[in-house]
Design a protein around this motif. Structure first.
Motif, PDB file in Angstrom:
ATOM      1  N   MET B 105      19.147 -29.435   1.870  1.00 18.79           N
ATOM      2  CA  MET B 105      18.616 -28.299   1.111  1.00 18.79           C
ATOM      3  C   MET B 105      18.452 -27.167   2.116  1.00 18.79           C
ATOM      4  N   ILE B 106      19.316 -26.169   1.983  1.00 17.23           N
ATOM      5  CA  ILE B 106      19.332 -25.103   2.969  1.00 17.23           C
ATOM      6  C   ILE B 106      18.354 -24.005   2.587  1.00 17.23           C
ATOM      7  N   CYS B 107      17.467 -23.703   3.501  1.00 10.94           N
ATOM      8  CA  CYS B 107      16.474 -22.662   3.246  1.00 10.94           C
ATOM      9  C   CYS B 107      16.643 -21.536   4.252  1.00 10.94           C
ATOM     10  N   HIS B 108      16.892 -20.362   3.748  1.00  8.39           N
ATOM     11  CA  HIS B 108      17.171 -19.210   4.596  1.00  8.39           C
ATOM     12  C   HIS B 108      15.980 -18.265   4.619  1.00  8.39           C
ATOM     13  N   ALA B 109      15.329 -18.183   5.730  1.00 12.79           N
ATOM     14  CA  ALA B 109      14.091 -17.404   5.797  1.00 12.79           C
ATOM     15  C   ALA B 109      14.332 -15.930   6.094  1.00 12.79           C
ATOM     16  N   ALA B 110      15.586 -15.558   6.365  1.00 12.33           N
ATOM     17  CA  ALA B 110      15.912 -14.150   6.596  1.00 12.33           C
ATOM     18  C   ALA B 110      14.976 -13.496   7.607  1.00 12.33           C
ATOM     19  N   ASN B 111      14.704 -14.205   8.666  1.00 11.96           N
ATOM     20  CA  ASN B 111      13.884 -13.661   9.754  1.00 11.96           C
ATOM     21  C   ASN B 111      12.460 -13.307   9.361  1.00 11.96           C
ATOM     22  N   GLU B 112      11.983 -13.892   8.279  1.00 11.85           N
ATOM     23  CA  GLU B 112      10.597 -13.598   7.907  1.00 11.85           C
ATOM     24  C   GLU B 112       9.734 -14.852   8.039  1.00 11.85           C
ATOM     25  N   VAL B 113       8.730 -14.722   8.865  1.00  7.20           N
ATOM     26  CA  VAL B 113       7.879 -15.873   9.147  1.00  7.20           C
ATOM     27  C   VAL B 113       7.197 -16.382   7.881  1.00  7.20           C
ATOM     28  N   GLU B 114       6.811 -15.471   7.035  1.00  9.78           N
ATOM     29  CA  GLU B 114       6.131 -15.871   5.814  1.00  9.78           C
ATOM     30  C   GLU B 114       7.043 -16.744   4.956  1.00  9.78           C
ATOM     31  N   MET B 115       8.318 -16.376   4.928  1.00  7.85           N
ATOM     32  CA  MET B 115       9.309 -17.173   4.207  1.00  7.85           C
ATOM     33  C   MET B 115       9.404 -18.574   4.794  1.00  7.85           C
ATOM     34  N   GLU B 116       9.385 -18.633   6.090  1.00  5.99           N
ATOM     35  CA  GLU B 116       9.492 -19.931   6.745  1.00  5.99           C
ATOM     36  C   GLU B 116       8.354 -20.832   6.292  1.00  5.99           C
ATOM     37  N   ARG B 117       7.179 -20.275   6.249  1.00  8.47           N
ATOM     38  CA  ARG B 117       6.012 -21.048   5.826  1.00  8.47           C
ATOM     39  C   ARG B 117       6.192 -21.532   4.379  1.00  8.47           C
ATOM     40  N   ARG B 118       6.584 -20.625   3.538  1.00  5.64           N
ATOM     41  CA  ARG B 118       6.798 -20.961   2.137  1.00  5.64           C
ATOM     42  C   ARG B 118       7.809 -22.087   1.967  1.00  5.64           C
ATOM     43  N   PHE B 119       8.916 -21.963   2.669  1.00  6.25           N
ATOM     44  CA  PHE B 119       9.971 -22.955   2.527  1.00  6.25           C
ATOM     45  C   PHE B 119       9.531 -24.321   3.024  1.00  6.25           C
ATOM     46  N   LEU B 120       8.794 -24.321   4.094  1.00  7.84           N
ATOM     47  CA  LEU B 120       8.318 -25.590   4.631  1.00  7.84           C
ATOM     48  C   LEU B 120       7.443 -26.293   3.595  1.00  7.84           C
ATOM     49  N   ALA B 121       6.595 -25.517   2.961  1.00 11.37           N
ATOM     50  CA  ALA B 121       5.730 -26.087   1.928  1.00 11.37           C
ATOM     51  C   ALA B 121       6.582 -26.588   0.758  1.00 11.37           C
ATOM     52  N   LEU B 122       7.563 -25.787   0.391  1.00 15.11           N
ATOM     53  CA  LEU B 122       8.418 -26.142  -0.732  1.00 15.11           C
ATOM     54  C   LEU B 122       9.171 -27.445  -0.454  1.00 15.11           C
ATOM     55  N   LEU B 123       9.668 -27.548   0.753  1.00 17.67           N
ATOM     56  CA  LEU B 123      10.428 -28.742   1.110  1.00 17.67           C
ATOM     57  C   LEU B 123       9.531 -29.978   1.019  1.00 17.67           C
ATOM     58  N   THR B 124       8.312 -29.820   1.445  1.00 14.84           N
ATOM     59  CA  THR B 124       7.364 -30.922   1.353  1.00 14.84           C
ATOM     60  C   THR B 124       7.178 -31.321  -0.100  1.00 14.84           C
ATOM     61  N   THR B 125       7.038 -30.324  -0.912  1.00  7.52           N
ATOM     62  CA  THR B 125       6.832 -30.507  -2.338  1.00  7.52           C
ATOM     63  C   THR B 125       7.982 -31.260  -2.994  1.00  7.52           C
ATOM     64  N   TYR B 126       9.177 -31.033  -2.489  1.00  6.87           N
ATOM     65  CA  TYR B 126      10.331 -31.742  -3.042  1.00  6.87           C
ATOM     66  C   TYR B 126      10.526 -33.086  -2.345  1.00  6.87           C
ATOM     67  N   ARG B 127       9.630 -33.399  -1.456  1.00  6.47           N
ATOM     68  CA  ARG B 127       9.642 -34.694  -0.784  1.00  6.47           C
ATOM     69  C   ARG B 127      10.947 -34.987  -0.072  1.00  6.47           C
ATOM     70  N   VAL B 128      11.437 -33.994   0.668  1.00  5.04           N
ATOM     71  CA  VAL B 128      12.624 -34.249   1.474  1.00  5.04           C
ATOM     72  C   VAL B 128      12.270 -35.323   2.495  1.00  5.04           C
ATOM     73  N   GLU B 129      13.286 -36.056   2.924  1.00  9.31           N
ATOM     74  CA  GLU B 129      13.017 -37.170   3.826  1.00  9.31           C
ATOM     75  C   GLU B 129      12.921 -36.738   5.282  1.00  9.31           C
ATOM     76  N   GLY B 130      13.365 -35.537   5.557  1.00  3.14           N
ATOM     77  CA  GLY B 130      13.302 -35.030   6.917  1.00  3.14           C
ATOM     78  C   GLY B 130      13.648 -33.557   6.927  1.00  3.14           C
ATOM     79  N   VAL B 131      13.363 -32.889   8.035  1.00  4.05           N
ATOM     80  CA  VAL B 131      13.627 -31.458   8.103  1.00  4.05           C
ATOM     81  C   VAL B 131      14.239 -31.071   9.448  1.00  4.05           C
ATOM     82  N   ILE B 132      15.250 -30.237   9.377  1.00  3.88           N
ATOM     83  CA  ILE B 132      15.834 -29.669  10.586  1.00  3.88           C
ATOM     84  C   ILE B 132      15.413 -28.213  10.643  1.00  3.88           C
TER      85      ILE B 132
END
Lengths: 348, 348
Positions: B105-132
């Motif tokens: 699941m590719i998450c593009h934060a477009a150089n915005e830290v706030e986006m990065e935070r959001r995506f990390l939370a979202l990925l957790t929510t979708y219960r991904v098995e790991g994160v790169i």
DNA sequence: CTGTTAGCGCCTTCAC
DNA sequence: GTGAAGGCGCTAACAG
């Protein structure tokens, strides 16, 4: 100061844990999660809030999706992330997804039709609520199963024959006309249109057709279309040989020739070839104009036709969202205008 | 000939439907789906097969994931898809995912830290098995929750202070040394290292440090580091002014100066500036060398240090996969070698 | 070899 | 206002 990657208890808190911690039933937790605050006493609400924080609870989207039948996932199938166009469209898609509460699953087929097929199946399997497609080889046969399964499809940049689906992209005809006329005005009466195989890609077809039409309408003008398949070195070789010939012929007649690339990857490929053949000053031999506006175009001083990429992505998601919400009107085509950017290659 | 996007029954077949259609229980279907063929009579197996085809059945990954606790999803958080480096790494990631049966699941934060935070939370929510993670602003505080929740993390290109996690990237020190020595050998005794703010990005820090070390070791050599924040036009303006000064000073002394860009976006930015300031022949003033090897480098004739991007992505997934499978060894660093590509800008 | 029975984590009637 | 019960589609013990 560093700490281990994973600690003891990988088990995440569930709605039951929260309910127990807050001393209530899971129904109330569910209500809280869904924002039905008006149905919760301030007291209960506070306890729930506290429990959630204490347990680091985060609802499981998958379970949630399983139950209510929608998981807020949409698929985005792209043929080539290497093409700046794709990345820019993606930015629009992401922005719209953010705004509308969707999560895009980006699938990169790397120009392989087999990959496209695989990804489409995979997306179905994950029960995405809709799919945005900017692919190469997907045809009506691969997309219909989605439609029949109730998964709406929005096409980007190209339509698929036999499939009635929303489409959003550039107004290729107008853009190709503007580009061609620009070259004619600059005094080029001989122009080569360089394009990848266009039989199955509507946007390329339209660009080529509009180019041909304009050229045919101008007396004394001579338009040639050269097909170049970037995935087939032999084809590239043949195309470049044909193109070289046009340069030589023009040079013999004391003229400079113009090439009109149907997209950025093509433009890059021919520019690299020209540089290898004629050296750093290759632009004295050939005037290059290209669809798309990659960042290196400015550096190389190449005129381009910029597409409203971000808008395209944004609109695609909006269309998709409407379909997901049940819109049942006839398929729409959304054609956005391009912008000619004149640089040194054809300028002044 | 075109047909509507969606027809009557959007309801997809479930395992129950298939069981009924095949005249058996859902267990057997499940076994079939999981490839336990040796436990199914040829007859039953054939009936199931037929039923699946007839019903266009496709198992629901979500439900499946919910039950067995793993959904084969891994998150890929990237800071900037606009950077060719990122896209190339992605190709490696995709290849590895394909090989290992994961879906990124590719998450593009477009150089915005706030986006990065959001995506990390979202990925957790979708219960991904790991994160790169190849991000900008994510720190130990944002990543630790994942680790505690049992979601392994692999870092790409940069480490995060205070977090012990697998990391894979370029051997920055060696690469910076090679690049710097190359410039010295070419006779440049004055070199500007141009880099984005590097305090929080380990790879940039290492590159800058190695550059500085080499320059310090060579008598008569003069190394200068210029910081340029591409997200802050004012900063860019100041940096470019400082850089311009080095060009003028060198020119006054009858010499050409060398600039060493810490990555491709920086190289592009300064090249565009040079072109605007000195025209098409800007390379007569400045010799540019850059980390990364974007496709336009060849066209512009700029020397580069190519990273083994595809490998980086592939290895990251391998590491992650091992962690997902329970590997518990200490965090590993995987440093891959870069390759100096000499072109006209610093060549012969 | 095959079917029955419980749930996975959550939402949703339907009562209290 | 609040909770109990059932089920989304699937897997995983158990029994036969």
């Amino acid at each position: 100061m560093s700490t281990p990657v994973r600690t003891a208890a990988p088990r995440r808190a569930t709605i039951n844990d929260v309910a127990r911690e807050a001393g209530t039933g899971k129904t109330s937790i569910s209500r809280y999660l869904n924002g039905e605050m008006n149905v919760l006493s301030p007291d209960l609400r506070a306890r729930i809030e506290a429990a959630i924080v204490r347990l680091h609870y985060q609802p499981n989207q998958m379970a949630r999706g399983l139950k209510r039948g929608r998981n807020r996932l949409i698929g985005m199938l792209v043929a080539d992330l290497t093409n700046p166009y794709t990345v820019e469209v993606l930015q629009g898609v992401e922005a719209a997804c953010h705004a509308l509460g969707y999560m895009p699953m980006i699938c990169h087929a790397a120009n392989e039709v087999e990959m496209e097929r695989r990804f489409l199946a995979l997306l179905t399997t994950y029960r995405v609520e809709g799919v945005i497609v900017n692919a190469l080889g997907v045809g009506e046969d691969m997309l219909r199963p989605l439609g029949n399964g109730g998964i709406p499809v929005v096409l980007v940049d190209r339509s698929v024959s036999g499939l009635e689906a929303d489409m959003v992209g550039l107004d290729n005809t107008a853009a190709a006309q503007v580009g061609t006329r620009h070259l004619l005005e600059r005094g080029f009466d001989e122009i080569c249109f360089v394009v990848q195989p266009f039989d199955n890609v509507s946007s390329r077809r339209q660009r080529q057709a509009a180019f041909g039409d304009v050229m045919r309408d101008v007396s004394g003008a001579h338009g040639l279309t050269v097909v170049l398949d970037l995935n087939d070195e032999a084809s590239v070789g043949r195309a470049l040989a044909a193109l070289d010939h046009t340069v030589d012929a023009a040079a013999a007649a004391g003229r400079r020739i113009a090439w009109f690339a149907a997209n950025a990857p093509v433009a890059l490929r021919v520019a690299l070839h020209l540089k290898a053949r004629y050296g750093a000053h290759w632009q004295e031999r050939v005037a290059l104009l290209s669809f798309d506006d990659p960042d290196w175009a400015e550096l190389a001083g190449i005129s381009t036709i910029r597409q409203p990429t971000c808008d395209i992505g944004y609109r695609a998601v909006e269309f998709l969202s409407q379909r997901i919400d049940g819109a049942t009107e006839a398929a729409r085509d959304c054609l956005l205008a391009g912008e000619l950017i004149v640089r040194a290659s054809t300028g002044r």
